[in-house]
Design a protein around this motif. Structure first.
Motif, PDB file in Angstrom:
ATOM      1  N   LEU A   5       0.812  -1.210   0.000  1.00 40.26           N
ATOM      2  CA  LEU A   5       0.000   0.000   0.000  1.00 40.26           C
ATOM      3  C   LEU A   5       0.847   1.262   0.000  1.00 40.26           C
ATOM      4  N   ILE A   6       2.143   1.116   0.218  1.00 40.61           N
ATOM      5  CA  ILE A   6       3.009   2.270   0.357  1.00 40.61           C
ATOM      6  C   ILE A   6       3.901   2.381  -0.872  1.00 40.61           C
ATOM      7  N   PRO A   7       3.607   3.293  -1.801  1.00 38.59           N
ATOM      8  CA  PRO A   7       4.421   3.422  -3.007  1.00 38.59           C
ATOM      9  C   PRO A   7       5.861   3.788  -2.670  1.00 38.59           C
ATOM     10  N   GLN A   8       6.788   3.201  -3.408  1.00 42.37           N
ATOM     11  CA  GLN A   8       8.182   3.565  -3.233  1.00 42.37           C
ATOM     12  C   GLN A   8       8.437   4.897  -3.918  1.00 42.37           C
ATOM     13  N   GLN A   9       9.383   5.644  -3.408  1.00 39.64           N
ATOM     14  CA  GLN A   9       9.641   6.961  -3.973  1.00 39.64           C
ATOM     15  C   GLN A   9      11.111   7.298  -3.876  1.00 39.64           C
ATOM     16  N   GLU A  10      11.539   8.197  -4.749  1.00 39.16           N
ATOM     17  CA  GLU A  10      12.902   8.688  -4.710  1.00 39.16           C
ATOM     18  C   GLU A  10      12.937   9.993  -3.917  1.00 39.16           C
ATOM     19  N   PRO A  11      14.069  10.330  -3.297  1.00 36.30           N
ATOM     20  CA  PRO A  11      14.148  11.589  -2.576  1.00 36.30           C
ATOM     21  C   PRO A  11      13.831  12.769  -3.489  1.00 36.30           C
ATOM     22  N   ALA A  12      13.013  13.676  -2.990  1.00 35.41           N
ATOM     23  CA  ALA A  12      12.665  14.855  -3.784  1.00 35.41           C
ATOM     24  C   ALA A  12      13.816  15.848  -3.769  1.00 35.41           C
ATOM     25  N   PRO A  13      14.141  16.470  -4.890  1.00 34.10           N
ATOM     26  CA  PRO A  13      15.234  17.443  -4.911  1.00 34.10           C
ATOM     27  C   PRO A  13      14.879  18.675  -4.088  1.00 34.10           C
ATOM     28  N   ALA A  14      15.862  19.206  -3.389  1.00 32.44           N
ATOM     29  CA  ALA A  14      15.641  20.383  -2.542  1.00 32.44           C
ATOM     30  C   ALA A  14      15.794  21.643  -3.390  1.00 32.44           C
ATOM     31  N   THR A  15      14.777  21.984  -4.145  1.00 36.81           N
ATOM     32  CA  THR A  15      14.849  23.121  -5.058  1.00 36.81           C
ATOM     33  C   THR A  15      13.875  24.223  -4.667  1.00 36.81           C
ATOM     34  N   SER A  16      13.327  24.158  -3.474  1.00 36.89           N
ATOM     35  CA  SER A  16      12.289  25.102  -3.089  1.00 36.89           C
ATOM     36  C   SER A  16      12.843  26.458  -2.682  1.00 36.89           C
ATOM     37  N   GLY A  17      14.144  26.554  -2.432  1.00 37.82           N
ATOM     38  CA  GLY A  17      14.716  27.817  -1.985  1.00 37.82           C
ATOM     39  C   GLY A  17      14.275  28.192  -0.583  1.00 37.82           C
ATOM     40  N   ILE A  18      13.990  27.226   0.255  1.00 40.47           N
ATOM     41  CA  ILE A  18      13.508  27.509   1.602  1.00 40.47           C
ATOM     42  C   ILE A  18      14.648  28.051   2.468  1.00 40.47           C
ATOM     43  N   ASP A  19      14.351  29.037   3.280  1.00 38.01           N
ATOM     44  CA  ASP A  19      15.326  29.615   4.201  1.00 38.01           C
ATOM     45  C   ASP A  19      15.174  28.900   5.538  1.00 38.01           C
ATOM     46  N   LEU A  20      15.985  27.864   5.734  1.00 41.12           N
ATOM     47  CA  LEU A  20      15.864  27.061   6.952  1.00 41.12           C
ATOM     48  C   LEU A  20      16.136  27.884   8.206  1.00 41.12           C
ATOM     49  N   ASP A  21      17.126  28.756   8.157  1.00 39.12           N
ATOM     50  CA  ASP A  21      17.450  29.553   9.341  1.00 39.12           C
ATOM     51  C   ASP A  21      16.242  30.385   9.779  1.00 39.12           C
ATOM     52  N   ALA A  22      15.572  31.029   8.815  1.00 31.86           N
ATOM     53  CA  ALA A  22      14.411  31.858   9.154  1.00 31.86           C
ATOM     54  C   ALA A  22      13.261  31.010   9.679  1.00 31.86           C
ATOM     55  N   TYR A  23      13.025  29.867   9.043  1.00 29.53           N
ATOM     56  CA  TYR A  23      11.947  28.989   9.508  1.00 29.53           C
ATOM     57  C   TYR A  23      12.236  28.481  10.917  1.00 29.53           C
ATOM     58  N   PHE A  24      13.454  28.037  11.159  1.00 29.73           N
ATOM     59  CA  PHE A  24      13.792  27.522  12.488  1.00 29.73           C
ATOM     60  C   PHE A  24      13.680  28.614  13.553  1.00 29.73           C
ATOM     61  N   GLN A  25      14.043  29.834  13.208  1.00 26.28           N
ATOM     62  CA  GLN A  25      13.868  30.938  14.150  1.00 26.28           C
ATOM     63  C   GLN A  25      12.387  31.173  14.426  1.00 26.28           C
ATOM     64  N   ARG A  26      11.558  31.066  13.384  1.00 23.80           N
ATOM     65  CA  ARG A  26      10.105  31.282  13.540  1.00 23.80           C
ATOM     66  C   ARG A  26       9.499  30.282  14.511  1.00 23.80           C
ATOM     67  N   ILE A  27       9.941  29.019  14.463  1.00 24.58           N
ATOM     68  CA  ILE A  27       9.328  27.998  15.328  1.00 24.58           C
ATOM     69  C   ILE A  27      10.161  27.710  16.582  1.00 24.58           C
ATOM     70  N   GLY A  28      11.312  28.335  16.698  1.00 28.61           N
ATOM     71  CA  GLY A  28      12.132  28.134  17.890  1.00 28.61           C
ATOM     72  C   GLY A  28      12.893  26.827  17.911  1.00 28.61           C
ATOM     73  N   TYR A  29      13.304  26.354  16.742  1.00 24.81           N
ATOM     74  CA  TYR A  29      14.019  25.068  16.659  1.00 24.81           C
ATOM     75  C   TYR A  29      15.519  25.309  16.618  1.00 24.81           C
ATOM     76  N   THR A  30      16.259  24.605  17.493  1.00 30.25           N
ATOM     77  CA  THR A  30      17.714  24.736  17.542  1.00 30.25           C
ATOM     78  C   THR A  30      18.402  23.381  17.476  1.00 30.25           C
ATOM     79  N   GLY A  31      17.664  22.362  17.052  1.00 27.41           N
ATOM     80  CA  GLY A  31      18.196  21.009  17.082  1.00 27.41           C
ATOM     81  C   GLY A  31      18.946  20.598  15.839  1.00 27.41           C
ATOM     82  N   ASP A  32      19.098  19.301  15.709  1.00 30.27           N
ATOM     83  CA  ASP A  32      19.857  18.689  14.629  1.00 30.27           C
ATOM     84  C   ASP A  32      19.161  18.898  13.284  1.00 30.27           C
ATOM     85  N   ARG A  33      19.950  18.915  12.208  1.00 29.22           N
ATOM     86  CA  ARG A  33      19.398  19.133  10.872  1.00 29.22           C
ATOM     87  C   ARG A  33      19.530  17.887   9.993  1.00 29.22           C
ATOM     88  N   THR A  34      19.496  16.741  10.597  1.00 27.39           N
ATOM     89  CA  THR A  34      19.526  15.494   9.845  1.00 27.39           C
ATOM     90  C   THR A  34      18.121  14.893   9.815  1.00 27.39           C
TER      91      THR A  34
END
Length: 290
Positions: A5-34
């Motif tokens: 029932l669970i389709p296999q998939q390939e990792p999606a390319p990270a092309t969204s241009g997301i600003d991780l630092d800004a997002y993490f500051q918004r939610i208060g996340y300071t943990g690991d990035r793995t």
């Protein structure tokens, strides 16, 4: 859940241009990035605490844009929230950038829907893979958004920081249920078919323009904390204490609305005179109905 029932998939390319630092500051996340399960759990919990569910844009006749830049500007930079398509697409960009494998899904809402009624597909959720396991992730279901990932496994009660959840099979589809006041309540029904941006844009357009859309005539806002859920439906503000009682009070003025939205839901409100007009209209409608 059967693996077929669970389709296999390939990792999606990270092309969204997301600003991780800004997002993490918004939610208060300071943990690991793995891309680990612990990272996923923490991000989902903090997201629901920091970025409230809200439908002010449809209520005010403002556009709802689902591209990554618009989502970041609204919910990260301008301190706003959003509804399911905005919330879960923003999180999907973050998770993909971190290296998670993510697929967009869609569901028919069952919550507070009369038995036998069939609603259009109108809700977005995510399938996220961590190692060999697949999880359901959803930060956009308002007052009952799961605050932790739910493993894609049937008939297993799964704890989250708030309510227990489970997945059941229903007529060949999957149904998400939450235990609310010792009763299992259905939230929505879905399949593992993947949906893409054009699909979500069409669903979102319906919610923003159809005359029967709840979001055009009513206000819905929600946010979680460690020990409670806050919800606002039109003029009624509800506080659900985790494992305890619920409290309600009615907002009777625009000033009370603004205070609740800014202090309880932590929203930076849009700078438009139409906001006060819309809030006053909700107050007047409630008074007429009594």
């Amino acid at each position: 859940m059967p693996s077929q029932l669970i389709p296999q998939q390939e990792p999606a390319p990270a092309t969204s241009g997301i600003d991780l630092d800004a997002y993490f500051q918004r939610i208060g996340y300071t943990g690991d990035r793995t891309p680990t399960l612990e990272t996923l759990r923490t991000l989902q919990r903090l997201h629901t605490e920091s970025i409230p569910f809200e439908n002010l844009n449809p209520l005010l006749g403002l556009p709802v844009l689902l591209d990554s830049e618009s989502l970041q500007q609204k919910m990260v930079q301008r301190g706003r929230g959003g509804y399911c398509f905005e919330q879960n697409r923003l999180l999907s960009f973050v998770l993909q950038t971190l290296g998670f494998r993510v697929r967009g899904l869609a569901a028919r809402v069952l919550w507070n829907v009369p038995e036998g009624s069939v609603k259009a597909i109108s809700h977005m959720l995510l399938q996220v893979e961590v190692g060999p396991e697949s999880y359901l992730v959803d930060v956009g279901f308002g007052g009952l958004s799961p605050t932790g990932p739910v493993r894609l496994e049937l008939n297993t009660v799964q704890e989250t920081p708030h309510e227990p959840f489970r997945l059941i099979e229903s007529n060949g589809e999957l149904e998400v249920q939450a235990e609310v006041r010792n009763e299992w309540r259905s939230l929505y029904r879905f399949t593992l078919r993947e949906f893409l941006l054009p699909d979500y844009e069409m669903f979102s357009y319906y919610l923003c323009s159809h005359p029967n859309s709840y979001f055009l005539r009513s206000l819905a806002v929600a946010r979680t904390t460690v020990d409670r859920r806050y919800g606002l439906r039109d003029t009624v503000l509800t506080t659900h204490h985790l494992g305890g009682e619920s409290e309600q009070r009615e907002l009777r003025s625009v000033a009370e609305f603004r205070t609740a939205l800014e202090e309880i839901f932590r929203l930076t409100l849009p700078d438009t005179p139409d906001l006060d007009k819309a809030l006053q209209k909700l107050i007047d409608q409630t008074a007429e109905e009594k």
